[in-house]
Design a protein around this motif. Structure first.
Motif, short mmCIF file in Angstrom:
data_model
loop_
_atom_site.label_atom_id
_atom_site.label_comp_id
_atom_site.label_asym_id
_atom_site.label_seq_id
_atom_site.Cartn_x
_atom_site.Cartn_y
_atom_site.Cartn_z
N LEU A 179 21.50 -8.78 11.67
CA LEU A 179 22.81 -8.56 11.05
C LEU A 179 23.00 -9.47 9.85
O LEU A 179 24.09 -9.62 9.33
CB LEU A 179 23.92 -8.79 12.07
CG LEU A 179 23.86 -7.89 13.30
CD1 LEU A 179 25.02 -8.16 14.23
CD2 LEU A 179 23.83 -6.42 12.90
N GLY A 231 20.51 -1.32 18.06
CA GLY A 231 19.98 -2.67 18.21
C GLY A 231 20.93 -3.54 19.01
O GLY A 231 20.52 -4.26 19.94
N PRO A 279 16.98 -4.70 14.45
CA PRO A 279 17.67 -5.02 13.21
C PRO A 279 18.38 -6.37 13.28
O PRO A 279 18.84 -6.78 14.35
CB PRO A 279 18.70 -3.89 13.06
CG PRO A 279 18.80 -3.25 14.39
CD PRO A 279 17.59 -3.58 15.16
N ASN A 303 16.02 4.69 15.86
CA ASN A 303 15.05 3.61 16.02
C ASN A 303 15.50 2.29 15.43
O ASN A 303 15.44 1.26 16.09
CB ASN A 303 13.71 4.03 15.39
CG ASN A 303 13.14 5.22 16.10
OD1 ASN A 303 13.23 5.30 17.32
ND2 ASN A 303 12.57 6.14 15.35
N SER A 304 15.97 2.35 14.16
CA SER A 304 16.28 1.08 13.50
C SER A 304 17.77 0.89 13.30
O SER A 304 18.20 0.00 12.61
CB SER A 304 15.55 1.02 12.16
OG SER A 304 15.99 2.08 11.35
N GLY A 305 18.59 1.78 13.90
CA GLY A 305 20.04 1.68 13.71
C GLY A 305 20.60 0.38 14.28
O GLY A 305 20.16 -0.08 15.33
N TRP A 306 21.56 -0.18 13.54
CA TRP A 306 22.10 -1.47 13.96
C TRP A 306 22.85 -1.36 15.30
O TRP A 306 22.81 -2.26 16.12
CB TRP A 306 23.06 -2.02 12.89
CG TRP A 306 22.37 -2.36 11.61
CD1 TRP A 306 21.17 -1.87 11.18
CD2 TRP A 306 22.82 -3.26 10.60
NE1 TRP A 306 20.85 -2.40 9.95
CE2 TRP A 306 21.86 -3.26 9.58
CE3 TRP A 306 23.95 -4.05 10.47
CZ2 TRP A 306 21.98 -4.03 8.43
CZ3 TRP A 306 24.10 -4.81 9.33
CH2 TRP A 306 23.11 -4.80 8.32
N TYR A 329 16.94 2.63 2.68
CA TYR A 329 18.33 2.27 2.94
C TYR A 329 18.83 1.15 2.02
O TYR A 329 19.98 1.15 1.61
CB TYR A 329 18.52 1.84 4.40
CG TYR A 329 18.60 2.99 5.36
CD1 TYR A 329 19.55 4.00 5.18
CD2 TYR A 329 17.73 3.10 6.44
CE1 TYR A 329 19.63 5.07 6.05
CE2 TYR A 329 17.81 4.17 7.32
CZ TYR A 329 18.76 5.14 7.12
OH TYR A 329 18.83 6.20 7.98
N ASN A 361 21.17 5.43 13.32
CA ASN A 361 19.89 6.12 13.56
C ASN A 361 19.18 5.55 14.78
O ASN A 361 19.42 4.42 15.20
CB ASN A 361 19.03 6.16 12.30
CG ASN A 361 18.29 4.87 12.06
OD1 ASN A 361 17.32 4.56 12.75
ND2 ASN A 361 18.78 4.11 11.10
N LEU A 382 15.04 -3.44 7.26
CA LEU A 382 16.06 -2.42 7.57
C LEU A 382 15.52 -1.36 8.52
O LEU A 382 16.29 -0.70 9.20
CB LEU A 382 16.53 -1.76 6.28
CG LEU A 382 17.54 -2.58 5.50
CD1 LEU A 382 17.75 -1.98 4.12
CD2 LEU A 382 18.87 -2.62 6.25
N ASN A 383 14.21 -1.17 8.51
CA ASN A 383 13.67 -0.14 9.37
C ASN A 383 12.99 -0.72 10.60
O ASN A 383 12.29 -0.03 11.32
CB ASN A 383 12.70 0.74 8.57
CG ASN A 383 13.45 1.56 7.54
OD1 ASN A 383 14.19 2.45 7.88
ND2 ASN A 383 13.29 1.21 6.28
N SER A 384 13.26 -2.00 10.83
CA SER A 384 12.68 -2.64 12.01
C SER A 384 13.42 -2.18 13.26
O SER A 384 14.61 -1.83 13.22
CB SER A 384 12.76 -4.16 11.85
OG SER A 384 13.15 -4.74 13.05
N ILE A 385 12.72 -2.19 14.36
CA ILE A 385 13.32 -1.71 15.61
C ILE A 385 14.32 -2.72 16.16
O ILE A 385 15.20 -2.39 16.95
CB ILE A 385 12.20 -1.38 16.62
CG1 ILE A 385 12.73 -0.49 17.74
CG2 ILE A 385 11.51 -2.60 17.14
CD1 ILE A 385 11.75 0.59 18.13
N GLN A 402 24.40 6.53 8.88
CA GLN A 402 23.00 6.77 9.27
C GLN A 402 22.26 5.45 9.47
O GLN A 402 21.47 5.31 10.40
CB GLN A 402 22.29 7.60 8.20
CG GLN A 402 22.63 9.07 8.30
CD GLN A 402 21.83 9.92 7.35
OE1 GLN A 402 21.14 9.40 6.47
NE2 GLN A 402 21.92 11.22 7.52
N LEU A 403 22.56 4.50 8.59
CA LEU A 403 21.94 3.18 8.73
C LEU A 403 22.33 2.56 10.07
O LEU A 403 21.51 1.95 10.75
CB LEU A 403 22.39 2.30 7.56
CG LEU A 403 22.08 0.80 7.62
CD1 LEU A 403 20.60 0.58 7.34
CD2 LEU A 403 22.91 0.03 6.60
N LEU A 404 23.60 2.73 10.45
CA LEU A 404 24.09 2.10 11.66
C LEU A 404 23.68 2.85 12.92
O LEU A 404 23.47 2.26 13.97
CB LEU A 404 25.63 1.99 11.62
CG LEU A 404 26.21 1.07 10.56
CD1 LEU A 404 27.73 1.14 10.57
CD2 LEU A 404 25.76 -0.36 10.80
#
Lengths: 318, 302
Positions: B63, A160, B61, A154-157, B266, A152, B56-59, A148-150
């Motif tokens: 690494l 990004g 991200p 809006n903020s998923g890595w 998170y 999602n 972590l919740n930034s648009i 989910q972190l990766l």
């Protein structure tokens, strides 16, 4: 396991003539009372917690019961309703999609990877073996959190990264097909390393002479893979095929935890499986009779799939 | 299929001509890319555990943790994570529960399965085959067919929110008996048992003095897999534990995840994930040789 004497382990006693001719079954049982005593704790637990629920489940699947009051006889009503339900048909469709995509990928990927990792020319193959296996020991809840972190929106890595390289965002967890792909990635991530080990075990049983003979005949690496490795690995490939099929027919934790807000159904019910529906039917809606019936439908599917694939093994070995 | 086979000679792909440089680079490239696929989520987990919530919740991200913080870990252990979170269970309590579940399930299971495996492998008595088939049949049935009555039985017994539902039923695992029986039948010679019988050893004495010292490898493999499954279990724990003080680590993390926060925590979940994964990784590396060997020999079913 050849003779009676060897098994009973007491040659002196056993070779003595049986006491008269009245050595009835009861006499036999009495003589082995210690054996029964030693296995009885296991079988008492086994009977109460595995045997009884099975019988209870069969009975329950013919009842209509929401946990309150007395169950009412419902005949085949639960089964009939389930088999006509569009959600069930949809979930079966999802499972078939997962099977069609994942089964060839898992078998192909793990066989090729194992072949590479079995080659002494590859340096660091022991380390790689461990790296690929590590996801297998990680809790499904944790895997879901990381995914989910990766993934999602809006903020998923991953989004990004995708945006940074100019591909743009993908609705991994909010659109139907991307959601299925997310589940597929999660399954692949967890299951590959384990199956690579099974395949590696099989590869080590192939006699080296077969590869030598193929070399003498001028076969290259690719030809050896298709004409030596694949035929010799038939049994192991089918084993991985069967366990993967059973696992996918039982697919539950991945969709349930990745899409917990929709009880595993995901966007447009794209990731609903028979198991996510059963779990929510039983433990959220308390429709126990229906959930028990659905449990048996899943069991029948699993047994049916196992029998078909075992048939394939027998045909292949004949 | 699942027979424990004796040591298989390591086949070397001898006589294979050396790979051309181009294809070797290609192979390494594929291996490295797959390595990234398998390691990146772990990397993300560790990194995220040191990152603040807003990063972590930034648009966009990053690494890499910038700024680098450790407050996710302190918040996790104090239970003071977020005022909007309903669950206040301290993480240490969940760790204790998980440990209690895993140990209380694994140790008796090993004892029971080895004892029953020994009796099935080395003794012949009326009903032996029928009893063993009963065990085999339940191995083929998926858990879904019994999970509903399992839950109802636990409620009837008043065992909800106790450790019993995660202990007692799992002391009798069918696959454990099956593997123990196969291993003992294949590795312990009948002569050893016979000799002990001549010396007047009782059945329990044979188990204690002969069988137990010889089943180390299979016990290690079964023990780790059992511990791991218990430690990671979600499906069963989730239906029998709903008291916040009785939740295990996966359940607590799942409660954090499912919490209806506008901005998910998170970082704290990642910190909990790191701590929950470390014991398994340590156990895995200590017993790696047996575990990988056991799986490769085809002895262990998922």
């Amino acid at each position: 396991m050849t003779t009676q004497n060897q098994i009973s382990g007491t040659p002196g006693l056993m070779s003595a003539p049986q006491v008269g001719r009245r050595s009835s079954i009861w006499h036999q049982i009495w003589k082995h009372r210690i054996e029964y005593l030693l296995i009885s704790p296991f079988f008492i637990i086994f009977g109460i917690f595995h045997g009884y629920p099975l019988a209870f489940s069969i009975w329950l699947s013919f009842q209509r019961w929401q946990g309150i009051g007395e169950p009412r006889w419902f005949g085949l009503g639960n089964y009939e309703r389930l088999l006509k339900s569009e959600r069930i048909i949809g979930a079966l469709g999802n499972t078939i999609i997962f099977l069609i995509i994942l089964l060839p990928i898992i078998i192909g990927l793990t066989l090729v990877l194992a072949t590479i990792l079995n080659s002494p020319q590859i340096k660091g193959r022991k380390v790689l073996r461990v790296l690929y296996f590590l996801p297998y020991i990680t809790s499904a809840v944790i895997v879901a959190i990381i995914f989910q972190l990766l993934l999602n929106n809006n903020s998923g890595w991953i989004n990004g990264i995708l945006e940074a390289v100019g591909i743009g965002r993908v609705g991994w967890l909010i659109e139907a097909w991307p959601a299925r792909i997310s589940v597929i990635l999660m399954v692949l991530w967890g299951a590959t390393g384990y199956n690579v080990l099974i395949m590696l075990g099989g590869l080590q049983g192939i006699p080296a002479e077969l590869y030598d003979a193929a070399s003498v005949d001028g076969a290259d690496t690719i030809q050896k893979f298709f004409f030596v490795t694949v035929p010799m690995m038939r049994g192991v490939i089918l084993f991985v095929g069967i366990t993967t099929t059973i696992g996918l027919l039982n697919l539950f934790t991945q969709p349930w935890l990745l899409f917990s807000s929709s009880s595993g159904s995901g966007p447009d019910d794209a990731t609903a499986t028979l198991n996510t529906i059963q779990y929510s039917t039983a433990f959220q809606a308390s429709r126990y009779g229906e959930a028990a019936a659905l449990g048996f439908i899943i069991a029948i599917l699993v047994i049916f799939a196992t029998l078909i694939q075992l048939r394939l093994v027998r045909t292949a070995e004949a | 299929m699942a027979e424990m086979s004796a040591a298989i000679p390591q086949s070397q792909v001898v006589g294979q001509s050396r790979m051309p440089a181009f294809s070797r680079i290609l192979v390494y490239l594929v291996l490295i890319m797959l390595g990234i696929f398998f390691m990146f989520p772990f990397y993300a987990m560790v990194i995220a555990s040191f990152m603040p919530r807003n990063a972590l919740n930034s648009i966009t991200p990053t690494l890499w943790p910038n700024p680098f913080i450790t407050s996710n870990y302190t918040a996790l252990f104090s239970g003071e994570i977020n005022p909007d979170l309903i669950v206040k269970t301290p993480f240490i309590r969940a760790l204790f529960n998980s440990l209690a579940v895993a140990i209380g399930q694994t140790v008796p299971a090993l004892l029971f399965t080895s004892l029953v495996g020994f009796v099935f492998a080395k003794r012949r008595f009326p009903g032996r085959n029928i009893l063993f088939y009963c065990v085999l049949v339940t191995m083929m049935l998926p858990y879904q067919s019994t999970i509903v009555p399992f839950f109802l039985l636990m409620s009837r017994l008043g065992w909800i929110n106790t450790f019993w539902p995660l202990w007692i039923p799992w002391w009798a695992p069918a696959w454990g008996v099956f593997l123990m029986r196969q291993f003992i039948a294949a590795t312990i010679p009948d002569e050893l048992i016979d000799a002990a019988a001549i010396d007047g050893a009782s059945l329990l004495g044979m188990y204690w003095r002969i069988v137990l010292p010889l089943i180390g490898p299979i016990t290690a493999v079964l023990g780790i897999l059992n511990f791991m499954n218990a430690w990671n279990d979600f499906i069963y724990s989730n239906i029998v534990m709903n008291d916040p003080n009785m939740v295990t680590v996966p359940l607590l993390l799942n409660l954090f995840k499912g919490a209806t926060l506008t901005v998910p925590e998170y970082g704290v979940m990642a910190a909990g994930s790191v701590i929950a994964t470390i014991p398994l990784i340590i156990v895995f590396f200590v017993f790696q040789r047996w575990l990988i060997g056991g799986i490769m020999s085809g002895a262990i079913k998922a």
